[in-house]
Design a protein around this motif. Structure first.
Motif, PDB file in Angstrom:
ATOM      1  N   ILE A 165      -0.340   6.459   1.315  1.00 16.21           N
ATOM      2  CA  ILE A 165      -0.868   7.162   2.251  1.00 16.21           C
ATOM      3  C   ILE A 165       0.011   8.482   2.563  1.00 16.21           C
ATOM      4  O   ILE A 165      -0.708   9.705   2.727  1.00 16.21           O
ATOM      5  CB  ILE A 165      -1.106   6.680   3.529  1.00 16.21           C
ATOM      6  CG1 ILE A 165      -2.174   5.267   3.181  1.00 16.21           C
ATOM      7  CG2 ILE A 165      -1.600   7.279   4.883  1.00 16.21           C
ATOM      8  CD1 ILE A 165      -2.420   4.203   4.257  1.00 16.21           C
ATOM      9  N   GLY A 166       1.194   8.229   2.719  1.00 22.50           N
ATOM     10  CA  GLY A 166       2.106   9.420   3.103  1.00 22.50           C
ATOM     11  C   GLY A 166       2.232  10.308   1.940  1.00 22.50           C
ATOM     12  O   GLY A 166       2.009  11.815   2.239  1.00 22.50           O
ATOM     13  N   ALA A 177       2.032  -3.964   1.722  1.00 21.41           N
ATOM     14  CA  ALA A 177       1.992  -2.963   3.074  1.00 21.41           C
ATOM     15  C   ALA A 177       2.683  -1.831   2.610  1.00 21.41           C
ATOM     16  O   ALA A 177       2.466  -0.533   3.067  1.00 21.41           O
ATOM     17  CB  ALA A 177       2.422  -3.769   4.173  1.00 21.41           C
ATOM     18  N   LEU A 178       4.096  -1.919   2.117  1.00 15.69           N
ATOM     19  CA  LEU A 178       4.916  -0.574   2.066  1.00 15.69           C
ATOM     20  C   LEU A 178       4.304   0.181   1.012  1.00 15.69           C
ATOM     21  O   LEU A 178       4.427   1.354   1.078  1.00 15.69           O
ATOM     22  CB  LEU A 178       6.372  -1.044   1.747  1.00 15.69           C
ATOM     23  CG  LEU A 178       7.418  -1.754   3.074  1.00 15.69           C
ATOM     24  CD1 LEU A 178       8.493  -2.322   2.242  1.00 15.69           C
ATOM     25  CD2 LEU A 178       7.403  -0.660   3.973  1.00 15.69           C
ATOM     26  N   PHE A 231       6.024 -10.293  -1.175  1.00 15.27           N
ATOM     27  CA  PHE A 231       5.050  -9.612  -1.732  1.00 15.27           C
ATOM     28  C   PHE A 231       4.062  -8.756  -0.690  1.00 15.27           C
ATOM     29  O   PHE A 231       3.414  -7.923  -0.852  1.00 15.27           O
ATOM     30  CB  PHE A 231       4.242 -10.403  -2.641  1.00 15.27           C
ATOM     31  CG  PHE A 231       4.882 -10.717  -4.092  1.00 15.27           C
ATOM     32  CD1 PHE A 231       5.567  -9.795  -4.705  1.00 15.27           C
ATOM     33  CD2 PHE A 231       5.518 -11.962  -4.267  1.00 15.27           C
ATOM     34  CE1 PHE A 231       6.203 -10.059  -5.957  1.00 15.27           C
ATOM     35  CE2 PHE A 231       5.994 -12.221  -5.521  1.00 15.27           C
ATOM     36  CZ  PHE A 231       6.536 -11.118  -6.284  1.00 15.27           C
ATOM     37  N   LEU A 232       3.705  -9.575   0.379  1.00 17.11           N
ATOM     38  CA  LEU A 232       2.782  -9.239   1.515  1.00 17.11           C
ATOM     39  C   LEU A 232       3.717  -7.892   1.999  1.00 17.11           C
ATOM     40  O   LEU A 232       2.978  -6.741   2.356  1.00 17.11           O
ATOM     41  CB  LEU A 232       2.680 -10.053   2.802  1.00 17.11           C
ATOM     42  CG  LEU A 232       1.841 -10.967   2.350  1.00 17.11           C
ATOM     43  CD1 LEU A 232       1.834 -12.348   3.724  1.00 17.11           C
ATOM     44  CD2 LEU A 232       0.215 -10.491   2.325  1.00 17.11           C
ATOM     45  N   ILE A 233       4.818  -7.775   2.295  1.00 20.73           N
ATOM     46  CA  ILE A 233       5.649  -6.657   2.704  1.00 20.73           C
ATOM     47  C   ILE A 233       5.543  -5.515   1.595  1.00 20.73           C
ATOM     48  O   ILE A 233       5.455  -4.370   2.112  1.00 20.73           O
ATOM     49  CB  ILE A 233       6.953  -6.950   3.151  1.00 20.73           C
ATOM     50  CG1 ILE A 233       7.130  -8.052   4.445  1.00 20.73           C
ATOM     51  CG2 ILE A 233       7.930  -5.876   3.585  1.00 20.73           C
ATOM     52  CD1 ILE A 233       8.465  -8.495   4.724  1.00 20.73           C
ATOM     53  N   LEU A 234       5.903  -5.875   0.508  1.00 21.80           N
ATOM     54  CA  LEU A 234       5.727  -4.897  -0.542  1.00 21.80           C
ATOM     55  C   LEU A 234       4.195  -4.232  -0.712  1.00 21.80           C
ATOM     56  O   LEU A 234       4.353  -2.959  -0.742  1.00 21.80           O
ATOM     57  CB  LEU A 234       6.001  -5.486  -1.804  1.00 21.80           C
ATOM     58  CG  LEU A 234       6.101  -4.484  -3.183  1.00 21.80           C
ATOM     59  CD1 LEU A 234       7.078  -3.644  -2.939  1.00 21.80           C
ATOM     60  CD2 LEU A 234       6.579  -5.428  -4.507  1.00 21.80           C
TER      61      LEU A 234
END
Length: 555
Positions: free
Chosen positions: A47-48, A40-41, A35-38
């Motif tokens: 942002i993109g 951040a992604l 969930f931390l990686i999700l």
């Protein structure tokens, strides 16, 4: 029976498919990392997409940042979006097929991402609208608001899904959104009302030259008021924050009531201070009424928010009502104590010829304003003249409140004493310096007088409450704290079962003969066998016929 080996029960083979302790720990770590990686992604992807949308609606490929910013937006979009989608596809299958849905990590992820998206979207959209009122086009804010609004709607659909909604803390996102909405609404409404009142008072106090028309900040503030009101209403009514139960909902409600009470009382005190200055002070009217616009606005808006949430508090549990009353009492106490300290400061200032009389009068009026507003509200909230019920005297919230108040007062008094001592020695060593002795110590002395009274009163109340609670508390029977269990065979989780039944820690000794097995029926008979036994430890033997033999042990 065999000699005891380890201090824990011999482990029986785990049932097939049952998760072990190490397996559960690995599952927790996996979920947290996923969930931390999700998170951040999703942020990277948003942002993109915001950068690309900014260039699309801005009508040009290279805006601020040039090709480097465009390259970043492309990389974040075409790498972040597929990775986020792939990770979500993998995790979604586990949410449907395993216990991930009941994990705390899933609830916290949804709350964190929903709140982040909500704050980012509202700030960006509000900034874009405010800039538009001034005639400025800001495609970046609009793009950011649109993309993050989409992120928020996506995660809201996950929270509302029957198959994916979190099993723990389901109302956390709604509560956070409601608190944020109240803050934005109150800030915007205060600014809007202040603009109106300031324009009405312009006949008395001519404002400084400004490049903006008065209605520009008014409309901008109304934008924030509308955004905050929409967020507040949506989470309060549609998302169910008003009816949310649990400790966190109660704490959030108490915090909102306390913040609204603080804003309202401070603003009313400021209005009273302005009125007293207009009557008794010699300052120009324009100078005296300078803070009046924001004070009137804060008093009205804060009072509305306070009343709305106070009605909800009245429908909640006793703990929530008591907590809200204590918070209001603390806010009023701070105002009253500050006012008393300022009054003492002003009276000492009147004794020094180096201070102009008008300044001492202004200081006195400020202290009286805080004291007149804070003291009655504290009296109503705290009700010092009433007889304290035993349940109130023994309540954790009241005890924490009293300890916090007289503890903070004691620390403040100690620091103030050090400052007074420093100023006295400074005067003795350098009597020709700036200001006399009274001028140097009048501020700390006023603060010391206020904190001393607050400390003495609340410390006396704390001692009285403690004595009352101890007198009314029933004598607790002594129980066995540790059990040495002797049995032929026992389930692997016998220690947890016996602890749940007796509240005692358990050590299992396996006997080779002379003892019987332990099962659920035997555990159910154990509390009755221990009744009346008072010892630090007890040797409990499971008899072969299913009986329970208890031998108290010393030490």
């Amino acid at each position: 029976m065999s000699a005891p080996g380890a201090s824990s029960a011999p482990s029986a083979p785990a049932a097939p498919g049952a998760p072990t302790a190490s397996g559960r720990a690995q599952g927790v770590v996996r979920r947290v990392l996923v969930f931390l990686i999700l998170f951040a992604l999703v942020v990277i992807a948003a942002i993109g997409l915001s950068g690309l949308l900014e260039r699309a609606i801005g009508g040009t490929i290279t805006l601020a940042g040039g090709t480097a910013a465009l390259a970043q937006s492309l990389a974040f979009t075409f790498i972040g979006v597929p990775l986020a989608g792939l990770l979500w596809w993998w995790e979604r299958r586990r949410l449907l097929d395993s216990d991930d849905r009941a994990s705390l990590a899933w609830s916290l992820y949804l709350a964190a991402m929903s709140t982040t998206a909500l704050v980012t979207a509202t700030v960006a959209l509000g900034s874009a609208a405010a800039a538009g009122i001034e005639g400025r086009w800001r495609p970046g804010d609009l793009a950011t608001g649109v993309v993050w609004a989409g992120v928020w709607f996506w995660h809201r659909s996950l929270r509302r899904s029957e198959r994916l909604s979190p099993a723990r803390l389901p109302g956390l996102s709604a509560i956070l959104g409601w608190v944020y909405g109240v803050g934005v609404f109150a800030t915007g409404a205060i600014a809007a009302l202040a603009a109106l009142v300031g324009e009405a008072l312009a006949v008395v106090a001519v404002p400084l030259a400004s490049s903006q028309q008065w209605w520009v900040p008014l409309l901008q503030s109304l934008v924030w008021t509308a955004l905050g009101g929409l967020v507040w209403w949506w989470h309060w009514r549609r998302e169910g924050a008003r009816s949310a139960s649990g400790a966190f909902a109660g704490v959030a409600l108490v915090i909102v009531v306390g913040a609204a009470a603080a804003a309202t009382l401070f603003a009313i005190g400021t209005v009273l201070f302005v009125l007293l200055r207009l009557v008794f002070d010699t300052a120009p009217a324009a100078e005296a009424i300078e803070p009046l616009d924001r004070a009137i606005a804060a008093a009205l808006v804060g009072g509305i928010v306070w009343v709305i949430h106070a009605r909800v508090v009245a429908e909640r549990t006793d703990a929530t009502r008591r907590g809200a009353r204590l918070v209001v009492s603390a806010v009023a106490l701070i105002g009253a104590a500050s006012g008393f300290g300022v009054v003492v400061n002003a009276l000492l200032a009147a004794l020094t010829p180096t201070l102009a009389g008008d300044n001492a009068r202004t200081l006195l009026l400020g202290g009286l304003s805080a004291l007149v507003i804070g003291l009655p509200v504290w009296w109503i909230a705290w009700r010092p003249g009433r007889a304290v019920p035993v349940e109130d005297a023994a309540s954790t919230a009241r005890r924490v409140y009293l300890v916090a108040v007289f503890g903070a007062s004691a620390i403040t008094a100690i620091v103030t004493l050090l400052i007074i001592g420093y100023r006295i020695f400074e005067f003795v060593l350098d009597p020709g310096g700036a200001g006399g002795l009274i001028e140097r110590i009048r501020g700390p002395v006023g603060l010391l007088a206020a904190t001393g009274i607050v400390f003495a009163y609340h410390f006396a109340v704390w001692r009285r409450d403690r004595a009352l609670a101890q007198e009314a508390a029933p004598e607790r029977p002594r129980r066995v704290g540790r059990i040495v269990l002797v049995a032929a065979t026992a389930p692997a989780d016998i220690a947890e079962r016996v602890k749940a039944a007796t509240a005692a820690s358990v050590v299992l000794w396996q006997a080779t003969d002379g003892a019987g097995p332990v099962d659920d029926a035997w555990v159910a008979r154990l509390p009755a066998a221990l009744e009346g036994v008072s010892a630090p430890r007890a040797l409990v033997v499971a008899e072969p016929d299913g009986g329970v033999r208890v031998i108290p042990l010393a030490g």
